[in-house]
Design an enzyme around this catalytic site. Structure first.
Site, PDB file in Angstrom:
ATOM      1  N   ASP A   1       0.815  -1.207   0.000  1.00 30.67           N
ATOM      2  CA  ASP A   1       0.000   0.000   0.000  1.00 30.67           C
ATOM      3  C   ASP A   1       0.854   1.266   0.000  1.00 30.67           C
ATOM      4  O   ASP A   1       0.511   2.255  -0.656  1.00 30.67           O
ATOM      5  CB  ASP A   1      -0.910   0.015   1.232  1.00 30.67           C
ATOM      6  CG  ASP A   1      -2.059  -0.987   1.112  1.00 30.67           C
ATOM      7  OD1 ASP A   1      -2.463  -1.296  -0.022  1.00 30.67           O
ATOM      8  OD2 ASP A   1      -2.544  -1.442   2.158  1.00 30.67           O
TER       9      ASP A   1
ATOM     10  N   GLU B   1      -5.652  10.184   4.503  1.00 33.00           N
ATOM     11  CA  GLU B   1      -6.115  11.098   5.539  1.00 33.00           C
ATOM     12  C   GLU B   1      -5.134  12.243   5.752  1.00 33.00           C
ATOM     13  O   GLU B   1      -3.957  12.157   5.376  1.00 33.00           O
ATOM     14  CB  GLU B   1      -6.330  10.374   6.879  1.00 33.00           C
ATOM     15  CG  GLU B   1      -5.077  10.049   7.662  1.00 33.00           C
ATOM     16  CD  GLU B   1      -4.343   8.816   7.202  1.00 33.00           C
ATOM     17  OE1 GLU B   1      -3.104   8.886   7.100  1.00 33.00           O
ATOM     18  OE2 GLU B   1      -4.998   7.797   6.933  1.00 33.00           O
TER      19      GLU B   1
ATOM     20  N   ASP C   1      -4.904  14.751  21.629  1.00 33.06           N
ATOM     21  CA  ASP C   1      -3.580  14.477  21.065  1.00 33.06           C
ATOM     22  C   ASP C   1      -3.528  14.878  19.603  1.00 33.06           C
ATOM     23  O   ASP C   1      -2.457  15.081  19.039  1.00 33.06           O
ATOM     24  CB  ASP C   1      -3.237  12.992  21.190  1.00 33.06           C
ATOM     25  CG  ASP C   1      -2.772  12.612  22.590  1.00 33.06           C
ATOM     26  OD1 ASP C   1      -2.589  13.518  23.423  1.00 33.06           O
ATOM     27  OD2 ASP C   1      -2.610  11.404  22.843  1.00 33.06           O
TER      28      ASP C   1
ATOM     29  N   THR D   1     -10.132   2.763   6.766  1.00 33.84           N
ATOM     30  CA  THR D   1      -9.719   1.554   7.488  1.00 33.84           C
ATOM     31  C   THR D   1      -8.259   1.629   7.933  1.00 33.84           C
ATOM     32  O   THR D   1      -7.725   0.651   8.445  1.00 33.84           O
ATOM     33  CB  THR D   1      -9.912   0.302   6.613  1.00 33.84           C
ATOM     34  OG1 THR D   1      -9.153   0.456   5.412  1.00 33.84           O
ATOM     35  CG2 THR D   1     -11.374   0.102   6.262  1.00 33.84           C
ATOM     36  N   ALA D   2      -7.611   2.767   7.738  1.00 34.58           N
ATOM     37  CA  ALA D   2      -6.197   2.922   8.110  1.00 34.58           C
ATOM     38  C   ALA D   2      -6.100   3.606   9.483  1.00 34.58           C
ATOM     39  O   ALA D   2      -6.643   3.115  10.459  1.00 34.58           O
ATOM     40  CB  ALA D   2      -5.458   3.691   7.017  1.00 34.58           C
ATOM     41  N   TYR D   3      -5.411   4.733   9.554  1.00 29.03           N
ATOM     42  CA  TYR D   3      -5.223   5.442  10.821  1.00 29.03           C
ATOM     43  C   TYR D   3      -6.570   5.789  11.455  1.00 29.03           C
ATOM     44  O   TYR D   3      -6.756   5.705  12.673  1.00 29.03           O
ATOM     45  CB  TYR D   3      -4.407   6.707  10.555  1.00 29.03           C
ATOM     46  CG  TYR D   3      -3.896   7.423  11.788  1.00 29.03           C
ATOM     47  CD1 TYR D   3      -4.026   6.895  13.062  1.00 29.03           C
ATOM     48  CD2 TYR D   3      -3.248   8.654  11.654  1.00 29.03           C
ATOM     49  CE1 TYR D   3      -3.544   7.560  14.181  1.00 29.03           C
ATOM     50  CE2 TYR D   3      -2.757   9.324  12.759  1.00 29.03           C
ATOM     51  CZ  TYR D   3      -2.912   8.782  14.017  1.00 29.03           C
ATOM     52  OH  TYR D   3      -2.439   9.454  15.104  1.00 29.03           O
ATOM     53  N   ASN D   4      -7.547   6.160  10.630  1.00 27.95           N
ATOM     54  CA  ASN D   4      -8.867   6.517  11.131  1.00 27.95           C
ATOM     55  C   ASN D   4      -9.493   5.396  11.955  1.00 27.95           C
ATOM     56  O   ASN D   4     -10.035   5.631  13.041  1.00 27.95           O
ATOM     57  CB  ASN D   4      -9.771   6.863   9.950  1.00 27.95           C
ATOM     58  CG  ASN D   4     -11.215   7.072  10.343  1.00 27.95           C
ATOM     59  OD1 ASN D   4     -11.567   8.040  10.999  1.00 27.95           O
ATOM     60  ND2 ASN D   4     -12.071   6.148   9.939  1.00 27.95           N
ATOM     61  N   LEU D   5      -9.420   4.161  11.461  1.00 27.41           N
ATOM     62  CA  LEU D   5      -9.986   3.030  12.191  1.00 27.41           C
ATOM     63  C   LEU D   5      -9.226   2.786  13.488  1.00 27.41           C
ATOM     64  O   LEU D   5      -9.826   2.487  14.529  1.00 27.41           O
ATOM     65  CB  LEU D   5      -9.960   1.784  11.309  1.00 27.41           C
ATOM     66  CG  LEU D   5     -10.546   0.506  11.927  1.00 27.41           C
ATOM     67  CD1 LEU D   5     -12.003   0.693  12.310  1.00 27.41           C
ATOM     68  CD2 LEU D   5     -10.404  -0.666  10.973  1.00 27.41           C
TER      69      LEU D   5
END
Length: 262
Positions: A48, A122, A151, A162-166
């Protein structure tokens, strides 16, 4: 989503990992590959991260072509499954296209420097020191939260949900939802605020409070700017990207499937 055309000029690129280079050597003699700057589509061998790097290079160069990824990394959320010995050109001819519009980020630093980057996954604001950040949240020219103590905070596209957000307990967004996720990172106050789901036509402005005491950086995918004063965000529809996926393995199906992983 309609079937894509069969491309005549296809480029082949690979990350520098051992697995990707081995697949590159296997595919290189199978056809006459086109130079990337003359290709109609590109096969991307790697993970990715390398796919994001490739898509960002297209945006920076101003020449966007469809990308078919082959996963030779770890997660491979933006990629297709690697199948040794398969006819890659036939797979591309049967592939389905998915359009992805990135976020455009305009950041202003404390010394009035100005930076514009695109984010496919994001844009995240993060505190730089042990001090919590204080951020004013404005959506469509209306202040929604005068002081978010946290933070950090991030804005995610469906492709990046589905990456940092999840990981930050944000919602998974279906690819065709036309939504954005606004997700706080370790919020302290308002204590009960867990984020918002916004139409992707929204404009978002994030302003740093007490910046000298509580410095904040911003990261748009892989690009970072430190000591920011404010960040403005909106979907860049004029910079739409196209990803190609095997039937049954499209990104929208992966997003649905991810919600049933336990």
């Amino acid at each position: 989503m309609a079937k894509v055309q069969e491309f005549e000029r296809i480029a082949l690129i690979a990350s520098d990992t051992e697995r990707a280079q081995a697949a590159f050597a296997e595919l290189l003699p199978t056809r006459n590959w086109a130079p990337l700057d003359d290709a109609e589509a590109v096969v991307v061998l790697g993970g990715d991260g390398f796919m994001l790097q490739t898509l960002h290079a297209m945006l920076e160069n101003g020449r966007v072509i469809p990308a078919y990824g082959v996963n030779l990394g770890t997660v491979g959320f933006l990629m297709n499954r690697h199948r040794a010995g398969s006819d890659i050109c036939k797979r591309i001819a049967r592939a389905r296209s998915i359009a992805i519009a990135p976020l455009c980020m305009d950041a202003v630093t404390q010394d009035n420097g100005r930076h514009r980057f695109f984010a496919i996954n994001e844009v995240s604001l993060l505190r730089e020191t042990r001090q919590t950040a204080k951020i004013e949240v404005t959506v469509d020219d209306k202040v929604r939260i005068a002081e978010l103590v946290c933070d950090g905070v991030l804005v995610s596209t469906p492709a990046g949900s589905t990456a940092y957000n999840l990981s930050a307990n944000g919602p998974i967004l279906p690819l065709d939802s036309q939504l954005l996720a606004l997700t706080p990172i370790s919020p302290f106050r308002p204590r009960r605020w867990r984020g918002a789901i916004l139409p992707d036509r929204s404009t978002i402005k994030l302003t740093v409070r007490e910046p000298h005491k509580r410095p904040v950086s911003v990261v748009a995918d892989q690009k970072e700017v430190r000591d920011i004063a404010e960040v403005s965000l909106a979907i860049a529809r004029e910079c739409e990207l196209t990803l190609l996926f095997d039937p049954g393995h499209a990104l929208d199906e992966r997003i649905v499937s991810e919600q049933f992983v336990v």
